[in-house]
Design a protein around this motif. Structure first.
Motif, mmCIF file in Angstrom:
data_model
loop_
_atom_site.group_PDB
_atom_site.id
_atom_site.type_symbol
_atom_site.label_atom_id
_atom_site.label_comp_id
_atom_site.label_asym_id
_atom_site.label_seq_id
_atom_site.Cartn_x
_atom_site.Cartn_y
_atom_site.Cartn_z
ATOM 1 N N HIS A 119 -0.617 -11.908 -67.216
ATOM 2 C CA HIS A 119 -0.616 -10.843 -68.218
ATOM 3 C C HIS A 119 0.513 -11.103 -69.215
ATOM 4 C CE1 HIS A 119 -2.467 -9.320 -64.545
ATOM 5 N NE2 HIS A 119 -3.138 -8.468 -65.292
ATOM 6 N N PRO A 120 0.236 -11.088 -70.507
ATOM 7 C CA PRO A 120 1.283 -11.380 -71.487
ATOM 8 C C PRO A 120 2.537 -10.536 -71.332
ATOM 9 C CG PRO A 120 -0.844 -11.491 -72.552
ATOM 10 C CD PRO A 120 -1.103 -11.003 -71.153
ATOM 11 N N GLN A 121 2.405 -9.286 -70.889
ATOM 12 C CA GLN A 121 3.593 -8.456 -70.736
ATOM 13 C C GLN A 121 4.406 -8.831 -69.506
ATOM 14 O OE1 GLN A 121 2.546 -4.168 -69.503
ATOM 15 N NE2 GLN A 121 0.592 -4.964 -70.264
ATOM 16 N N ILE A 122 3.836 -9.665 -68.620
ATOM 17 C CA ILE A 122 4.541 -10.116 -67.423
ATOM 18 C C ILE A 122 4.912 -11.592 -67.551
ATOM 19 C CG2 ILE A 122 4.421 -10.388 -64.919
ATOM 20 C CD1 ILE A 122 2.336 -8.118 -64.902
ATOM 21 N N ILE A 123 3.912 -12.451 -67.675
ATOM 22 C CA ILE A 123 4.165 -13.891 -67.767
ATOM 23 C C ILE A 123 4.869 -14.233 -69.072
ATOM 24 C CG2 ILE A 123 2.050 -14.642 -68.938
ATOM 25 C CD1 ILE A 123 3.580 -16.307 -65.819
ATOM 26 N N GLY A 124 4.787 -13.347 -70.071
ATOM 27 C CA GLY A 124 5.409 -13.601 -71.360
ATOM 28 C C GLY A 124 6.906 -13.366 -71.397
ATOM 29 N N ARG A 125 7.483 -12.905 -70.277
ATOM 30 C CA ARG A 125 8.939 -12.798 -70.214
ATOM 31 C C ARG A 125 9.545 -14.196 -70.223
ATOM 32 N NH1 ARG A 125 10.924 -8.419 -71.953
ATOM 33 N NH2 ARG A 125 12.865 -9.262 -71.099
ATOM 34 N N PRO A 126 10.754 -14.358 -70.780
ATOM 35 C CA PRO A 126 11.303 -15.705 -70.973
ATOM 36 C C PRO A 126 11.301 -16.585 -69.727
ATOM 37 C CG PRO A 126 12.602 -14.116 -72.197
ATOM 38 C CD PRO A 126 11.608 -13.312 -71.391
ATOM 39 N N SER A 127 11.848 -16.089 -68.631
ATOM 40 C CA SER A 127 11.945 -16.945 -67.447
ATOM 41 C C SER A 127 10.581 -17.221 -66.832
ATOM 42 C CB SER A 127 12.867 -16.313 -66.396
ATOM 43 O OG SER A 127 12.287 -15.133 -65.857
ATOM 44 N N ARG A 128 9.633 -16.305 -67.027
ATOM 45 C CA ARG A 128 8.311 -16.534 -66.436
ATOM 46 C C ARG A 128 7.497 -17.502 -67.271
ATOM 47 N NH1 ARG A 128 8.199 -10.614 -65.736
ATOM 48 N NH2 ARG A 128 9.624 -10.261 -63.988
ATOM 49 N N LEU A 129 7.761 -17.574 -68.563
ATOM 50 C CA LEU A 129 7.150 -18.635 -69.359
ATOM 51 C C LEU A 129 7.646 -19.995 -68.882
ATOM 52 C CD1 LEU A 129 7.350 -17.069 -72.912
ATOM 53 C CD2 LEU A 129 5.245 -17.758 -71.763
#
Length: 277
Positions: free
Chosen positions: A232-242
């Motif tokens: 989900h972009p709002q989750i995986i889109g966080r810096p460390s998760r990218l």
């Protein structure tokens, strides 16, 4: 065909990997609790997905030369039309994901049809596409879903968790339904990292998430199946998760004969091979 039968993927690939992004934006929070419409702090997590998450994901995919599948609710397509247009312009697939990320109640089939139709119309208006694939919001489905998807001409569904390889649905009348591209919560970022004040739970470390994804990939690779990553972009889109996603892609690429593909590509390839005697 059961899970233990390796799929004959295109060009001799050992397994297929789908990178999918459920672009829920604020609908994830509105569908959980309509009262969240009055809570900008809660909704801001969804706003981040549209404002920052999607552009950074598209940047990562460009750098990695990969195509992905974005499942988009109709409401999201209407509010973030520019982001959905950018997804399409990048050559990525856009799939159906309800209208307001509705959790289907099997007792109200007319509402399920309404959400399907509204989502289709929103995608038609915003990016001029008729999606080939569907994913039910939150994995909530009904007995009516597969029949509806066939009625509206969908190639595939990605809502069920009963295999790790694609298969063909069969309707009650014996006719062929859409292809199923299974997923599972263990390959979804939300169980590990979605947080809400009203239902707080631990946020797992990226190392924890990555270790599970890697181990799932390795075994599905051995089986010759489908690795369906749900984010989900709002989750995986966080810096460390990218950065975590980039590391996962690099890990997968160390294995020979892996096919990164969109949902439509996977469904078409499986269907073509299934028709071959």
């Amino acid at each position: 065909m059961d899970d233990m039968t390796p799929v004959e993927w295109p060009n001799g690939a050992r397994c297929a990997v789908m990178l999918t992004f459920d672009f829920d934006a604020e609908t994830l929070w509105l569908s959980r609790d309509p009262d969240n419409a009055r809570r900008p702090g809660v909704l801001s997590q969804g706003v981040y997905g549209g404002k920052t998450g999607v552009p950074k994901i598209l940047e990562l995919l460009r750098e990695e030369h990969l195509k992905a599948t974005f499942f988009v609710p109709g409401w999201t397509a209407e509010k973030y039309a520019d982001r959905v247009e950018a997804i399409a312009a990048g050559g990525h697939e856009i799939g159906h994901h309800g209208y307001l990320h509705e959790w289907i109640d099997p007792d109200f089939p007319e509402k399920e049809r309404e959400a399907l139709e509204k989502g289709l119309e929103s995608l038609r208006k915003t990016v001029g596409i008729k999606p080939a694939g569907y994913r039910s919001p939150a994995g909530e489905t009904s007995q009516n879903m597969i029949g509806l998807l066939k009625e509206y001409g969908f190639l595939y569904d990605s809502s069920l968790m009963d295999q790790v390889s694609p298969y063909r649905h069969v309707l009650p009348d014996g006719s062929d339904g859409p292809v199923e591209l299974p997923w599972h919560w263990s390959l979804d970022d939300a169980p590990y990292a979605l947080f809400a004040i009203k239902s707080p739970r631990p946020i797992f470390t990226n190392e924890h998430i990555l270790s599970i994804w890697k181990q799932e990939f390795m075994e599905i690779y051995r089986w010759g199946g489908l690795v369906n990553i749900v984010t989900h972009p709002q989750i995986i889109g966080r810096p460390s998760r990218l950065a975590m996603l980039r590391e996962f892609i690099a890990f997968v690429r160390r294995y020979p004969d892996v096919w990164f593909a969109t949902g439509q590509e996977v469904a078409n390839a499986w269907a073509a091979k299934a028709k071959t005697p």
